[in-house]
Design an enzyme around this catalytic site. Structure first.
Site, PDB file in Angstrom:
ATOM      1  N   SER A 216       0.838  -1.199   0.000  1.00  0.00           N
ATOM      2  CA  SER A 216       0.000   0.000   0.000  1.00  0.00           C
ATOM      3  C   SER A 216       0.871   1.246   0.000  1.00  0.00           C
ATOM      4  CB  SER A 216      -0.852  -0.027   1.271  1.00  0.00           C
ATOM      5  OG  SER A 216      -1.447   1.230   1.480  1.00  0.00           O
TER       6      SER A 216
ATOM      7  N   TYR B 246      -2.176  -1.107  10.912  1.00  0.00           N
ATOM      8  CA  TYR B 246      -2.407  -1.715   9.594  1.00  0.00           C
ATOM      9  C   TYR B 246      -1.257  -1.394   8.643  1.00  0.00           C
ATOM     10  CZ  TYR B 246      -3.928  -1.955   4.755  1.00  0.00           C
ATOM     11  OH  TYR B 246      -3.958  -2.192   3.403  1.00  0.00           O
TER      12      TYR B 246
ATOM     13  N   LYS C 220       1.893  -3.751   6.670  1.00  0.00           N
ATOM     14  CA  LYS C 220       2.301  -3.767   5.251  1.00  0.00           C
ATOM     15  C   LYS C 220       3.805  -3.529   5.139  1.00  0.00           C
ATOM     16  CE  LYS C 220      -1.520  -4.743   3.505  1.00  0.00           C
ATOM     17  NZ  LYS C 220      -1.700  -6.029   2.864  1.00  0.00           N
TER      18      LYS C 220
HETATM   19  P1  NAD Z   1     -10.839  -7.485   1.269  1.00  0.00           P
HETATM   20  O1  NAD Z   1     -11.056  -7.482   2.732  1.00  0.00           O
HETATM   21  O2  NAD Z   1     -12.007  -7.312   0.371  1.00  0.00           O
HETATM   22  O3  NAD Z   1     -10.045  -8.806   0.827  1.00  0.00           O
HETATM   23  C1  NAD Z   1      -9.147  -9.471   1.690  1.00  0.00           C
HETATM   24  C2  NAD Z   1      -9.578 -10.934   1.732  1.00  0.00           C
HETATM   25  O4  NAD Z   1      -8.678 -11.645   2.583  1.00  0.00           O
HETATM   26  C3  NAD Z   1     -10.982 -11.125   2.290  1.00  0.00           C
HETATM   27  O5  NAD Z   1     -11.735 -11.912   1.391  1.00  0.00           O
HETATM   28  C4  NAD Z   1     -10.756 -11.842   3.629  1.00  0.00           C
HETATM   29  O6  NAD Z   1     -11.822 -12.728   3.912  1.00  0.00           O
HETATM   30  C5  NAD Z   1      -9.438 -12.543   3.369  1.00  0.00           C
HETATM   31  N1  NAD Z   1      -8.637 -12.831   4.570  1.00  0.00           N
HETATM   32  C6  NAD Z   1      -8.269 -11.970   5.553  1.00  0.00           C
HETATM   33  N2  NAD Z   1      -7.512 -12.614   6.473  1.00  0.00           N
HETATM   34  C7  NAD Z   1      -7.378 -13.902   6.043  1.00  0.00           C
HETATM   35  C8  NAD Z   1      -6.707 -15.041   6.532  1.00  0.00           C
HETATM   36  N3  NAD Z   1      -6.031 -15.011   7.696  1.00  0.00           N
HETATM   37  N4  NAD Z   1      -6.771 -16.195   5.827  1.00  0.00           N
HETATM   38  C9  NAD Z   1      -7.464 -16.250   4.680  1.00  0.00           C
HETATM   39  N5  NAD Z   1      -8.127 -15.206   4.164  1.00  0.00           N
HETATM   40  C10 NAD Z   1      -8.082 -14.037   4.835  1.00  0.00           C
HETATM   41  O7  NAD Z   1      -9.732  -6.360   0.947  1.00  0.00           O
HETATM   42  P2  NAD Z   1      -9.219  -5.792  -0.447  1.00  0.00           P
HETATM   43  O8  NAD Z   1      -9.606  -4.355  -0.523  1.00  0.00           O
HETATM   44  O9  NAD Z   1      -9.578  -6.723  -1.538  1.00  0.00           O
HETATM   45  O10 NAD Z   1      -7.653  -5.818  -0.168  1.00  0.00           O
HETATM   46  C11 NAD Z   1      -6.832  -6.888  -0.606  1.00  0.00           C
HETATM   47  C12 NAD Z   1      -5.420  -6.651  -0.129  1.00  0.00           C
HETATM   48  O11 NAD Z   1      -4.961  -5.394  -0.634  1.00  0.00           O
HETATM   49  C13 NAD Z   1      -5.298  -6.549   1.393  1.00  0.00           C
HETATM   50  O12 NAD Z   1      -4.088  -7.163   1.782  1.00  0.00           O
HETATM   51  C14 NAD Z   1      -5.241  -5.059   1.632  1.00  0.00           C
HETATM   52  O13 NAD Z   1      -4.550  -4.758   2.814  1.00  0.00           O
HETATM   53  C15 NAD Z   1      -4.484  -4.581   0.409  1.00  0.00           C
HETATM   54  N6  NAD Z   1      -4.751  -3.167   0.104  1.00  0.00           N
HETATM   55  C16 NAD Z   1      -6.025  -2.729  -0.026  1.00  0.00           C
HETATM   56  C17 NAD Z   1      -6.284  -1.381  -0.282  1.00  0.00           C
HETATM   57  C18 NAD Z   1      -7.699  -0.871  -0.396  1.00  0.00           C
HETATM   58  O14 NAD Z   1      -7.897   0.340  -0.262  1.00  0.00           O
HETATM   59  N7  NAD Z   1      -8.695  -1.702  -0.654  1.00  0.00           N
HETATM   60  C19 NAD Z   1      -5.220  -0.475  -0.423  1.00  0.00           C
HETATM   61  C20 NAD Z   1      -3.910  -0.968  -0.307  1.00  0.00           C
HETATM   62  C21 NAD Z   1      -3.687  -2.325  -0.041  1.00  0.00           C
HETATM   63  N1  UFG Z   2     -12.806  11.067   3.375  1.00  0.00           N
HETATM   64  C1  UFG Z   2     -13.815  11.931   3.734  1.00  0.00           C
HETATM   65  N2  UFG Z   2     -14.965  11.394   4.223  1.00  0.00           N
HETATM   66  C2  UFG Z   2     -15.169  10.050   4.367  1.00  0.00           C
HETATM   67  C3  UFG Z   2     -14.124   9.180   3.998  1.00  0.00           C
HETATM   68  C4  UFG Z   2     -12.947   9.724   3.515  1.00  0.00           C
HETATM   69  O1  UFG Z   2     -13.668  13.146   3.613  1.00  0.00           O
HETATM   70  O2  UFG Z   2     -16.237   9.641   4.837  1.00  0.00           O
HETATM   71  C5  UFG Z   2     -11.569  11.628   2.802  1.00  0.00           C
HETATM   72  C6  UFG Z   2     -10.314  11.335   3.618  1.00  0.00           C
HETATM   73  O3  UFG Z   2     -10.130  12.280   4.629  1.00  0.00           O
HETATM   74  C7  UFG Z   2      -9.241  11.372   2.528  1.00  0.00           C
HETATM   75  C8  UFG Z   2      -9.979  10.851   1.277  1.00  0.00           C
HETATM   76  O4  UFG Z   2     -11.363  11.036   1.538  1.00  0.00           O
HETATM   77  O5  UFG Z   2      -8.858  12.704   2.269  1.00  0.00           O
HETATM   78  C9  UFG Z   2      -9.719   9.375   0.999  1.00  0.00           C
HETATM   79  O6  UFG Z   2      -9.978   8.631   2.182  1.00  0.00           O
HETATM   80  P1  UFG Z   2     -10.120   7.035   2.171  1.00  0.00           P
HETATM   81  O7  UFG Z   2     -10.473   6.624   3.543  1.00  0.00           O
HETATM   82  O8  UFG Z   2     -11.015   6.604   1.065  1.00  0.00           O
HETATM   83  O9  UFG Z   2      -8.658   6.547   1.763  1.00  0.00           O
HETATM   84  P2  UFG Z   2      -7.257   6.781   2.480  1.00  0.00           P
HETATM   85  O10 UFG Z   2      -6.426   7.587   1.528  1.00  0.00           O
HETATM   86  O11 UFG Z   2      -7.396   7.297   3.848  1.00  0.00           O
HETATM   87  O12 UFG Z   2      -6.676   5.285   2.622  1.00  0.00           O
HETATM   88  C10 UFG Z   2      -6.817   4.279   1.614  1.00  0.00           C
HETATM   89  C11 UFG Z   2      -6.977   2.923   2.274  1.00  0.00           C
HETATM   90  C12 UFG Z   2      -5.726   2.532   2.991  1.00  0.00           C
HETATM   91  C13 UFG Z   2      -4.534   2.621   2.088  1.00  0.00           C
HETATM   92  C14 UFG Z   2      -4.460   3.980   1.455  1.00  0.00           C
HETATM   93  C15 UFG Z   2      -3.350   4.053   0.439  1.00  0.00           C
HETATM   94  O13 UFG Z   2      -8.064   2.938   3.184  1.00  0.00           O
HETATM   95  O14 UFG Z   2      -5.825   1.193   3.387  1.00  0.00           O
HETATM   96  O15 UFG Z   2      -5.702   4.286   0.796  1.00  0.00           O
HETATM   97  O16 UFG Z   2      -3.421   2.968  -0.423  1.00  0.00           O
HETATM   98  F1  UFG Z   2      -3.411   2.406   2.801  1.00  0.00           F
END
Ligand code: NAD
Ligand code: UFG
Length: 337
Positions: free
Chosen positions: A125, A150, A154
């Site tokens: 991330s 969190y 990562k």
């Molecule tokens: P998600 O929660 O939809 O998917 C993660 C999946 O992993 C889920 O289906 C959950 O059931 C499974 N899981 C969690 N712990 C587990 C375990 N111990 N064993 C087996 N399965 C398990 O999340 P996502 O948005 O699809 O994110 C996928 C990956 O990308 C995550 O590692 C997340 O941290 C990373 N990531 C997500 C974002 C974002 O904004 N969505 C940003 C940066 C990184």
């Molecule tokens: N925001 C609002 N109102 C809301 C939600 C968010 O104003 O109800 C704003 C936040 O303050 C920020 C922007 O919208 O300025 C984006 O916020 P998000 O929560 O959608 O995303 P973040 O950038 O905080 O974080 C996301 C994921 C993290 C990841 C990061 C970088 O949640 O897991 O992107 O990949 F690490």
């Protein structure tokens, strides 16, 4: 290639499996369904035209379950999505986050190497950059102090993977640093399914649009950005999914360790997102300003040139596409899967 996809029932995993099938790869999925449902994989199967996606309901911390999966389904590579991802929850449950995300990855790596599967793509991330020293952020930007447990998980997993690759060059490891994934498959069949009140901006907006929430609270309007609201690099989940297919080409040419930002390179403010959503859907989004959210920073977005140069990958979708597809998913699935 046959690929073990951990966390494949989740938001990014399910979209990635669609693109892997389109590119001619095979998968086997391990997910404990702690934040997803079987239905997503049923929909993926329909989208790609197969009877079912090979799936094991198992935890990555369960060594014997992983051993069983890889014995039945020898894989050449693993795409590792499984993990807990709620930033706020990680502050109140740090042990659970370190145990799941870090210990879980350690178990997975051990079983992978026992099965001679030493090719891995890891879901990292942009949060690992902390408050970045430079924007747009290149992969050369030093990592920073993450604001949440969190984010720390990562960053720690990245360090573990780098050390393992250094010690054993048989490993090929790609760290993909995602910026802000939003959107959904254009079919509206799969998408993000948050539990409870969404933490992230786009799902909150779609829930306002469908009438589940009265208005959006915008966290801060006094940031050092053009309109005072936070700026992020939003990326369509289908583009992100294709980034994983592209990353497999780095694995194929035995990249050793490689790190790529996956973003569009374009920063948008919260108000830009609200306006784009209104424009692409015709639905007004009422909002009010709230205080800044702890841990948020004013602006970050990627320099995605390295992925373009080395993986021949660039994001294709724009902000209005992301809004349209997020809404299409929400509208067709008001209660999620
Ligand atoms: P998600 O929660 O939809 O998917 C993660 C999946 O992993 C889920 O289906 C959950 O059931 C499974 N899981 C969690 N712990 C587990 C375990 N111990 N064993 C087996 N399965 C398990 O999340 P996502 O948005 O699809 O994110 C996928 C990956 O990308 C995550 O590692 C997340 O941290 C990373 N990531 C997500 C974002 C974002 O904004 N969505 C940003 C940066 C990184
Ligand atoms: N925001 C609002 N109102 C809301 C939600 C968010 O104003 O109800 C704003 C936040 O303050 C920020 C922007 O919208 O300025 C984006 O916020 P998000 O929560 O959608 O995303 P973040 O950038 O905080 O974080 C996301 C994921 C993290 C990841 C990061 C970088 O949640 O897991 O992107 O990949 F690490």
């Amino acid at each position: 290639m046959k690929i073990l996809v951990t966390g494949g029932a989740g938001f990014i995993g399910s979209h990635t499996i669609v693109e892997l099938y389109h590119a001619g790869h095979d998968v086997v999925v391990v997910d404990n369904l702690c934040n997803s449902s079987r239905e997503s994989l049923k929909r993926v199967a329909e989208l790609v035209g197969v009877a079912e996606i090979p799936f094991f309901e198992a935890d990555i911390r369960d060594r014997s379950a992983l051993d069983h999966v890889l014995t039945e389904h020898p894989c050449e590579a693993c795409i590792h999505f499984a993990g807990l991802k709620a930033v706020g929850e990680s502050v109140t449950k740090p042990w659970e986050y370190y145990e799941n995300n870090v210990s879980g990855t350690l178990v997975l790596l051990d079983v992978l190497r026992q099965h001679h599967c030493c090719n891995l793509i890891f879901s990292s991330s942009a949060t690992v950059y902390g408050d970045p020293a430079e924007v747009p952020i290149t992969e050369a930007c030093p990592k920073g102090r993450c604001a949440s447990p969190y984010g720390q998980t990562k960053s720690m997993v990245e360090e573990i993977l780098m050390d393992m690759q250094k010690a054993d060059p048989l490993w090929n490891i790609v760290l993909l640093r995602y910026f802000n994934p939003v959107g959904a498959h254009p079919s509206g069949q799969i998408g993000e399914n948050p539990n409870g009140i969404p933490n992230n901006l786009m799902p909150y907006i779609t829930q306002v649009a469908i009438g589940k929430r009265p208005q959006l609270g915008i966290f801060g309007n006094d940031y050092d950005t053009p309109d005072g609201t936070g700026v992020r690099d939003y990326i369509h989940v289908v583009d992100l999914a294709r980034g994983h297919v592209a990353a497999l080409t780095a694995i194929e040419r035995k990249c050793g360790l490689a790190i790529y930002n996956l973003g569009t390179g374009q920063g948008y403010s919260v108000l830009d997102v609200v306006k784009a959503f209104e424009k692409s859907t015709g639905i007004p989004i009422p909002y009010h300003f709230e205080p800044r959210r702890p841990g948020d920073i004013d602006s970050y977005f990627s320099n995605p040139a390295k992925a373009a140069r080395e993986l021949h990958w660039t994001a294709q979708y724009g902000l209005e596409d992301m809004c349209r597809d997020s809404w299409n998913w929400q509208k067709q699935n008001p209660e999620g899967f």
